[in-house]
Design an enzyme around this catalytic site. Structure first.
Site, PDB file in Angstrom:
ATOM      1  N   HIS A 295      20.204  25.079  98.671  1.00 15.36           N
ATOM      2  CA  HIS A 295      21.624  24.833  98.994  1.00 15.36           C
ATOM      3  C   HIS A 295      22.273  26.365  99.678  1.00 15.36           C
ATOM      4  CE1 HIS A 295      25.993  24.901  98.335  1.00 15.36           C
ATOM      5  NE2 HIS A 295      25.740  23.901  97.756  1.00 15.36           N
ATOM      6  N   CYS A 296      21.485  27.296  99.406  1.00 15.27           N
ATOM      7  CA  CYS A 296      21.887  28.600  99.784  1.00 15.27           C
ATOM      8  C   CYS A 296      21.628  29.271 100.968  1.00 15.27           C
ATOM      9  CB  CYS A 296      21.550  29.909  98.802  1.00 15.27           C
ATOM     10  SG  CYS A 296      22.181  29.016  97.048  1.00 15.27           S
ATOM     11  N   ILE A 297      20.170  29.700 101.049  1.00 17.89           N
ATOM     12  CA  ILE A 297      19.878  30.374 102.287  1.00 17.89           C
ATOM     13  C   ILE A 297      19.749  29.739 103.760  1.00 17.89           C
ATOM     14  CG2 ILE A 297      17.615  31.759 103.089  1.00 17.89           C
ATOM     15  CD1 ILE A 297      18.714  32.729 100.497  1.00 17.89           C
TER      16      ILE A 297
ATOM     17  N   ASP B 156      24.509  29.349 103.628  1.00 19.34           N
ATOM     18  CA  ASP B 156      25.528  30.579 103.248  1.00 19.34           C
ATOM     19  C   ASP B 156      25.664  31.436 104.614  1.00 19.34           C
ATOM     20  OD1 ASP B 156      25.386  29.370 100.923  1.00 19.34           O
ATOM     21  OD2 ASP B 156      24.482  31.064  99.816  1.00 19.34           O
TER      22      ASP B 156
END
Ligand SMILES: NC(=O)c1ccc[n+]([C@@H]2O[C@H](COP(=O)([O-])OP(=O)(O)OC[C@H]3O[C@@H](n4cnc5c(N)ncnc54)[C@H](O)[C@@H]3O)[C@@H](O)[C@H]2O)c1
Length: 448
Positions: free
Chosen positions: A285-287, A290
């Site tokens: 979900h992040c790298i 974001d």
């Protein structure tokens, strides 16, 4: 003294000490649920809020829907007062509320704040004087001040304002990024320092007080925007460095050099180098997401974040590079992708976790199918895979009992449950995107 002034504003500090504080956590997902358990372990009463009625029901029955969280842990939390609800009116009974809802990208790769906005609009009617509201969802600098604060001020029923100065009453609003690294057991959650930045000094102090109950160290920063940017710097640092090693891996392959041997040697340097590892592409979900929150915001300031864009380009190409490697490896066995039987090992975006958001496996499976391969997968964490935001696979995990029946076995996720010696011994051809077969010396392995 700042803390004395804060004590006068709200009883939260004392309530934290006496364990009477009530903490509401909105979003019972990969971030919000473990956070609830941390507070519960410290005997603080947590109410979990979620719009997903099935998750709420599972939790209230003492069950879990996240593999690494055992039902026993939920039941232990219930002993400390943990329960879940879909009813936002219960926000009124909370001393502090932490928001952990998704922050994805929309179809144009732009921030989709609809979950944050929906949550804040839903809780605003129930917020009260002296309450602490903390956003944990990863987002661009400015979200707390520009999105959360106006919605809270406009939506509450008592015309409350956000407190900006010590001794100033109102709602206390802060941002504190989540720093969890799923599957990483080398650092205990409570040993990860917690960064907090409040809209006013009271908010910062209150948030520090609350998180101090579960984290060994709290790092106070001057504004929510600094805290928001801190999280993005951390993730962009990873994204850019992963892109660097992914690019160097491709060069090393052409030069006949083993990039993993290079990284292992480089990381013996005791300063100035941190090891990052190449792979089949970014996931989670992040790298992959974001950094684009920041590049979107940067455009408002007439600024182009070239490192982020370049890293996105290099990392985004990796599943296509894996496809090329599979095609080359099959070619060496006088086979084409069209008509080949291919087994993909691992759907999760990284080792030993049950999360397939943005996983490169999904892209690789779709690319192989589009080229005419018959694709099967195995993943101990996903007995089936259906449809998501960016994929529609409708597949079932296949047992590892007939590896010789596949033209190629592709290791995309290096789960530690796999016996790589046995996999290599039984397969005609293994394409390894993770260096999972390190140390196994067989001619049927292609490392890419
Ligand atoms: N997963 C990670 O490892 C990780 C790490 C650091 C930061 N983050 C950030 O934390 C945030 C949450 O991520 P996650 O992985 O926990 O997401 P998730 O999808 O696992 O969980 C989010 C939960 O929020 C619920 N939800 C959605 N809208 C809601 C609403 N209006 N009210 C109540 N509940 C609602 C969903 O039903 C879901 O249960 C994101 O901003 C993410 O970028 C995640």
């Amino acid at each position: 003294m700042a803390s004395e002034a804060v004590d006068r504003l709200t009883g939260l500090k004392q309530e934290m000490e006496t364990r009477e504080a009530r903490i509401g956590i909105v979003g019972m997902g990969y971030v919000g649920l473990p956070l609830s358990l941390l507070f519960s372990a410290e005997r603080l009463r947590v109410t979990g809020f979620d719009i997903a009625a099935d998750k709420v029901a599972t939790l209230n029955e003492g069950g879990s829907y996240i593999v690494r969280i055992e039902p026993d842990q939920i039941r232990a939390a219930q002993q400390a007062g943990f329960r879940a609800t879909t009813d936002y009116s219960e926000i009124a009974q909370m001393d502090a509320v932490i928001i952990c809802v998704p922050t994805p990208l929309n179809e144009y790769q732009e921030p989709d704040l609809s979950y944050v906005i929906g949550t804040v609009q839903s809780i605003a009617p129930f917020v009260h004087e002296g309450q602490l509201i903390v956003l944990e969802s990863t987002t661009y600098p400015g979200t707390t001040e520009e999105v959360v604060v106006p919605l809270l001020e406009a939506g509450n029923r008592s015309q409350l304002r956000v407190s900006r100065a010590l001794d100033e009453p109102g709602i206390h609003v802060a941002f504190s990024p989540e720093r969890e690294d799923p599957g990483n057991d080398t650092v205990a959650r409570h040993d990860i320092p917690k960064v907090v930045g409040g809209c006013g000094p009271a908010a910062t102090e209150l948030a520090a007080e609350m998180y101090g109950a579960i984290f060994r160290s709290v790092v106070r920063v001057s504004t929510p925007a600094v805290a928001e940017m801190t999280k993005l710097l951390e993730n962009i640092y990873r994204c850019v460095n992963i892109a660097l090693v992914n690019e160097l891996k491709r060069l090393c392959m052409r030069m006949g050099i083993d990039i993993h041997e290079v990284i292992d040697a480089a990381k013996t340097k005791p300063f100035g180098f941190q090891a990052f590892y190449p792979g089949p592409g970014l996931g989670g979900h992040c790298i992959p997401i974001d950094p684009f929150y920041l590049s979107w915001k940067a455009r408002e300031f007439d600024f182009r974040t070239r490192f982020i864009e370049l890293a996105g380009e290099v990392n985004g190409e990796m599943p296509y590079f894996v496809l090329e490697c599979i095609a080359d490896a099959l070619n060496d066995h006088s086979k084409s992708i069209r008509g080949a039987k291919i087994l993909v090992l691992g759907l999760a975006y990284k080792r030993d976790i049950d999360d397939l958001r943005e996983s490169p496996s999904l892209t690789i499976i779709e690319l192989l199918r589009a080229k005419g391969a018959t694709v099967a997968y195995n993943d101990p964490y996903f007995p089936t895979v259906g449809r998501g935001r960016h994929y529609d696979l409708n597949m079932r995990s296949t047992p590892l009992d007939d590896l010789a029946g596949y033209d190629a076995v592709v290791i995309v996720t290096d789960h530690s449950a796999y016996d790589y010696e046995a996999i290599v011994a039984q397969s005609k051809l293994v394409v390894d995107t993770r260096n999972a077969t390190k140390g196994i010396d067989r001619t049927n392995i292609v490392r890419c």
